[in-house]
Enzyme design. Structure first.
Site, mmCIF file in Angstrom:
data_model
loop_
_atom_site.group_PDB
_atom_site.id
_atom_site.type_symbol
_atom_site.label_atom_id
_atom_site.label_comp_id
_atom_site.label_asym_id
_atom_site.label_seq_id
_atom_site.Cartn_x
_atom_site.Cartn_y
_atom_site.Cartn_z
ATOM 1 N N GLN A 143 8.321 13.304 4.820
ATOM 2 C CA GLN A 143 7.608 12.350 3.955
ATOM 3 C C GLN A 143 7.831 12.883 2.548
ATOM 4 O OE1 GLN A 143 6.078 9.355 3.939
ATOM 5 N NE2 GLN A 143 5.760 9.732 1.763
ATOM 6 N N GLY A 272 0.224 4.418 6.469
ATOM 7 C CA GLY A 272 0.433 3.198 7.238
ATOM 8 C C GLY A 272 1.932 2.983 7.378
ATOM 9 N N GLY A 273 2.600 3.049 6.261
ATOM 10 C CA GLY A 273 4.046 2.892 6.264
ATOM 11 C C GLY A 273 4.644 3.569 5.063
ATOM 12 N N MET A 274 5.942 3.821 5.141
ATOM 13 C CA MET A 274 6.673 4.397 4.013
ATOM 14 C C MET A 274 8.011 3.675 3.933
ATOM 15 S SD MET A 274 6.913 6.526 1.524
ATOM 16 C CE MET A 274 8.361 6.401 0.467
ATOM 17 N N GLU A 275 8.282 3.168 2.724
ATOM 18 C CA GLU A 275 9.396 2.250 2.514
ATOM 19 C C GLU A 275 10.759 2.923 2.427
ATOM 20 O OE1 GLU A 275 7.035 3.195 0.383
ATOM 21 O OE2 GLU A 275 7.656 3.131 -1.704
ATOM 22 N N HIS A 299 4.503 -5.253 3.581
ATOM 23 C CA HIS A 299 4.378 -4.390 2.403
ATOM 24 C C HIS A 299 5.611 -3.487 2.253
ATOM 25 C CE1 HIS A 299 2.050 -1.863 -0.511
ATOM 26 N NE2 HIS A 299 2.866 -0.931 -0.039
ATOM 27 N N GLU A 300 5.979 -2.820 3.328
ATOM 28 C CA GLU A 300 7.123 -1.893 3.220
ATOM 29 C C GLU A 300 8.411 -2.656 2.937
ATOM 30 O OE1 GLU A 300 5.983 0.810 2.676
ATOM 31 O OE2 GLU A 300 4.065 0.659 3.717
ATOM 32 N N HIS A 303 8.821 -3.470 -0.723
ATOM 33 C CA HIS A 303 9.331 -2.369 -1.546
ATOM 34 C C HIS A 303 10.863 -2.399 -1.669
ATOM 35 C CE1 HIS A 303 5.962 0.134 -2.719
ATOM 36 N NE2 HIS A 303 5.498 0.248 -1.495
ATOM 37 N N GLU A 322 3.579 -0.084 -6.560
ATOM 38 C CA GLU A 322 2.598 -0.494 -5.552
ATOM 39 C C GLU A 322 1.858 -1.793 -5.882
ATOM 40 O OE1 GLU A 322 2.720 0.665 -2.689
ATOM 41 O OE2 GLU A 322 3.712 2.608 -2.961
ATOM 42 N N ASP A 379 0.023 12.312 -5.415
ATOM 43 C CA ASP A 379 -0.435 11.757 -4.131
ATOM 44 C C ASP A 379 -1.923 11.405 -4.181
ATOM 45 O OD1 ASP A 379 2.065 12.155 -3.118
ATOM 46 O OD2 ASP A 379 1.554 13.974 -1.996
ATOM 47 N N TYR A 387 -2.729 -0.275 -6.511
ATOM 48 C CA TYR A 387 -2.308 -1.308 -5.566
ATOM 49 C C TYR A 387 -2.964 -2.652 -5.889
ATOM 50 C CZ TYR A 387 -0.307 2.157 -2.264
ATOM 51 O OH TYR A 387 0.443 3.127 -1.668
ATOM 52 N N ARG A 559 -3.824 9.100 10.327
ATOM 53 C CA ARG A 559 -3.545 8.291 9.137
ATOM 54 C C ARG A 559 -4.644 8.527 8.101
ATOM 55 N NH1 ARG A 559 -2.883 1.780 9.596
ATOM 56 N NH2 ARG A 559 -2.709 1.304 7.349
HETATM 57 N N1 BES Z 1 4.791 4.166 -0.611
HETATM 58 C C1 BES Z 1 3.550 4.010 0.056
HETATM 59 C C2 BES Z 1 3.069 5.261 0.720
HETATM 60 C C3 BES Z 1 2.870 6.441 -0.217
HETATM 61 C C4 BES Z 1 2.264 6.295 -1.444
HETATM 62 C C5 BES Z 1 3.291 7.685 0.164
HETATM 63 C C6 BES Z 1 2.110 7.388 -2.278
HETATM 64 C C7 BES Z 1 3.120 8.776 -0.663
HETATM 65 C C8 BES Z 1 2.521 8.634 -1.891
HETATM 66 C C9 BES Z 1 3.597 2.885 1.079
HETATM 67 O O1 BES Z 1 4.393 1.814 0.707
HETATM 68 C C10 BES Z 1 2.211 2.329 1.216
HETATM 69 O O2 BES Z 1 1.712 1.852 0.246
HETATM 70 N N2 BES Z 1 1.621 2.401 2.398
HETATM 71 C C11 BES Z 1 0.295 1.889 2.644
HETATM 72 C C12 BES Z 1 0.348 0.598 3.409
HETATM 73 C C13 BES Z 1 0.068 -0.619 2.626
HETATM 74 C C14 BES Z 1 -0.061 -1.845 3.504
HETATM 75 C C15 BES Z 1 -1.022 -0.560 1.615
HETATM 76 C C16 BES Z 1 -0.442 2.869 3.515
HETATM 77 O O3 BES Z 1 0.171 3.796 4.034
HETATM 78 O O4 BES Z 1 -1.642 2.724 3.686
HETATM 79 ZN ZN ZN Z 2 3.522 0.759 -0.927
#
Ligand code: BES
Ligand code: ZN
Length: 604
Positions: A143, A272-275, A299-300, A303, A322, A379, A387, A559
């Site tokens: 990650q 939740g996800g990583m793009e 969402h992903e 991105h 975001e 982070d 967002y 998560r």
């Molecule tokens: N890029 C983010 C995850 C992230 C953000 C990783 C900052 C490390 C640092 C990813 O696209 C994301 O926003 N994931 C969200 C899901 C979304 C539906 C809001 C999550 O993991 O909750």
């Molecule tokens: Zn995101």
């Protein structure tokens, strides 16, 4: 408080405060990696060949400065194998260590770095076989966002620096390696996997995973990767991926990355996800069995335009990634699942902003979308602001200019700035010229400066209607009044359940809690969003019968979005604080460092 005028904001340094590299004078344009994955030692042995470019001419660059964190550097040579002098500077808080390589004259076109990663590398989670579904093989995933790529690849770890890469990954025979890149000539019998990323990307999108991983096609350019025991369920859940790409392409133009696959990780994946480009990394907690949590996938995918194509230049510009992505996510949800669901999800997001803004614990400065984040851990952002407030800003612009004009603007923006970094002041200028056509009165009326640099939520926010939430609210009130649940419908979508749970009285009796659980089986919900909202309600009300479900949930997934509020609720209630501490001690070894960093802060 008056918003910081953008002219002042524009004075923020263009250099990335979260990188120790010197891309102004020398930059890697391509990296060729050779990576040996050693599960026993929890280490990757790497060799990185960096191709260099000198943007201001060779004379300007006497050293090549790279970001590293916890890397052991074994050797640095030029392409001919001649050693180059190097020094690893002392660690800097949050940022890691600068690797300074002295460049001889004439300046090399390539340098080779041999290195090893540390078992505590912040980008890597090494899982024991028992943390996987089948329990047979160990598992590794990376990650890299925000500033963790440097803990497994020596690089210029700044989102404003882009490069292509190729990689040879060596894993134990019988293990599969995947990367967020194009697959090349694999030799699985020998544990050799090859990849190529022909589009220039920032290092936070470097991604690798290895373990017992199977693959199933779900569309012409979409496939699901997952542990064998999860594969069928995951393939069913994500069968709409192609539909999503088509919807996104209709709105914002051709998908630029070839394939869009997804890798479903073991449950300790902290997001939740990583793009990651071409290969979204996802938590298994979005597999609800009914496709009700697929907005994370939308969402992903979004991105692929906002973030991966046009990228925040620094982490102070994070809302450009975001906020835009959350807005596009909502548009895709509307395209695929209809306007009602999209509006309900947008309303829930607005409430999150309002709660964050109203919370006395939130510093006003942190409620600005664009602010100087130097010295902070990227982070550790205010999600509701970068967002949801970011998305609300774009919804406001959409309402003001109409969909047709606003969609055309966004599409043109992605197209003209593809594969480039973008700063907030740059974007604001583009907005002023291309969407507002220089109309100063309209600009002031839209309160753009207040939105971008001011705290709080500007008064011209667009609040979507939702009759369906009128019904969930009424149902919650009726239940609170006399225990009736005539207004509750079993076919509610996730947003309706969340709204219903959110509208219940803050404190309820054991009998009320029991009645709810009996009627709707919340403690057994297979929908992780609903379950986590219910469990938070249970902790607030110290509702013992839900604790086995709570313990199970906290032990079986990692998560951060679910862990943080639940542990916070356990901590906040004096009656459950010690229970929370004990539970955390038990669960902590299975969590990802990104998650433990947040929860350690709760129990400190
Ligand atoms: N890029 C983010 C995850 C992230 C953000 C990783 C900052 C490390 C640092 C990813 O696209 C994301 O926003 N994931 C969200 C899901 C979304 C539906 C809001 C999550 O993991 O909750
Ligand atoms: Zn995101």
């Amino acid at each position: 408080m008056l918003p910081l005028p953008l002219i002042l904001a524009a004075a923020l340094p263009a250099v990335d405060p979260h990188s120790l590299a010197n891309p102004q004078v020398v930059r890697p344009t391509h990296i060729a990696l050779d990576l040996g994955v050693d599960f026993q030692r929890k280490s990757i042995r790497g060799q990185a060949d960096l191709s260099l470019e000198y943007p201001q001419g060779e004379s300007k660059a006497a050293t090549l400065d790279l970001d590293t964190r916890d890397l052991t550097i074994e050797a640095v040579t030029d392409a001919a194998g001649k050693p180059l002098p190097f020094a690893l500077d002392p660690p800097v808080k949050l940022l890691g260590q600068r690797l300074r390589i002295t460049l001889p004259e004439p300046r090399p076109k390539q340098v080779r770095i041999a290195y090893r990663t540390s078992p505590t590398a912040t980008a890597l989670q090494w899982l024991d076989p028992r943390q996987t579904t089948s329990g047979k093989q160990p598992f590794l995933f990376t990650q890299s966002q925000s500033i963790h790529a440097r803990s497994w690849v020596p690089c210029m770890d700044s989102p404003g620096v882009r490069l292509t890469y190729e990689a040879v990954v060596r894993v134990p025979a019988g293990t599969t390696a995947v990367m967020a890149a194009e697959a090349g000539a694999h030799v699985p019998e020998k544990g050799v996997f090859r990849f190529r990323m022909p589009q220039a990307i920032p290092p936070y999108l470097f991604a690798l995973s290895a373990g017992e991983i199977a693959r199933k096609e779900v569309g012409p350019r979409t496939a699901v990767f997952a542990e064998p025991g999860v594969l069928e369920k995951a393939a069913w859940e994500f069968a709409e991926m192609e539909t999503m790409v088509e919807a996104a392409e209709r709105l914002y133009g051709p998908y630029a990355w070839g394939r869009w696959d997804v890798l479903v990780l073991p449950p300790s994946f902290p997001f939740g996800g990583m793009e990651n480009p071409r290969l979204t990394f996802a938590t298994p907690t979005i597999i609800a069995g009914d496709r009700s949590l697929t907005s994370v996938m939308a969402h992903e995918l979004a991105h692929s335009w906002s973030g991966n194509l046009v990228t925040n230049a620094t982490w102070s510009d994070f809302w450009l990634n975001e906020g835009f992505t959350s807005y596009i996510e909502n548009r895709l949800v509307e395209e695929i699942y209809g306007r009602d669901r999209a509006q309900m999800e947008a309303l829930l997001s607005l409430r999150e902003i309002q709660e964050t803004v109203a919370n006395p614990k939130t510093a006003a400065a942190r409620t600005a979308m664009y602010r100087d984040t130097a010295g902070e851990d990227p982070d550790d952002y205010e999600g509701a602001i970068v967002y949801q407030k970011g998305a609300a800003f774009l919804h406001m612009l959409e309402a003001r200019f109409g969909r047709k004009a606003f969609d055309a603007f966004l599409r043109g923006y992605f197209d003209s700035h593809r594969f480039q970094g973008m700063t907030t002041p740059q974007f604001v200028e583009i907005l002023r010229k291309d969407l507002f056509k220089g109309d100063a009165a309209s600009w002031a009326d839209a309160k753009v400066d207040e939105w971008v640099t001011g705290p709080g939520l500007p008064g011209n926010v667009v609040v979507p209607p939702s009759e369906r939430f009128d019904r969930t609210r009424a149902a919650a009130q009726a239940f609170a009044k006399d225990g009736s649940h005539a207004g509750v419908r079993k076919d509610w979508v996730t947003a309706e359940w969340l709204d219903f749970l959110g509208a219940l009285p803050r404190t309820m009796t054991g009998a009320q809690m029991e009645a709810l659980d009996k009627a709707f089986a919340f403690s057994k919900s297979g929908n992780a969003e609903v379950l986590s909202a219910w469990l938070a309600t249970a902790v607030r009300n110290d509702y013992e019968p839900a604790y086995p479900a709570l313990e199970d949930f906290l032990l079986r997934q990692g998560r951060r979005k679910f862990l943080r509020p639940l542990y916070q609720a356990l901590y906040d209630n004096p009656k459950t604080r010690e229970r929370g501490r004990a539970l955390y001690a038990k669960a902590r070894p299975g969590y990802h460092p990104i998650a433990t960093a947040s929860i350690d802060a709760i129990f400190k």
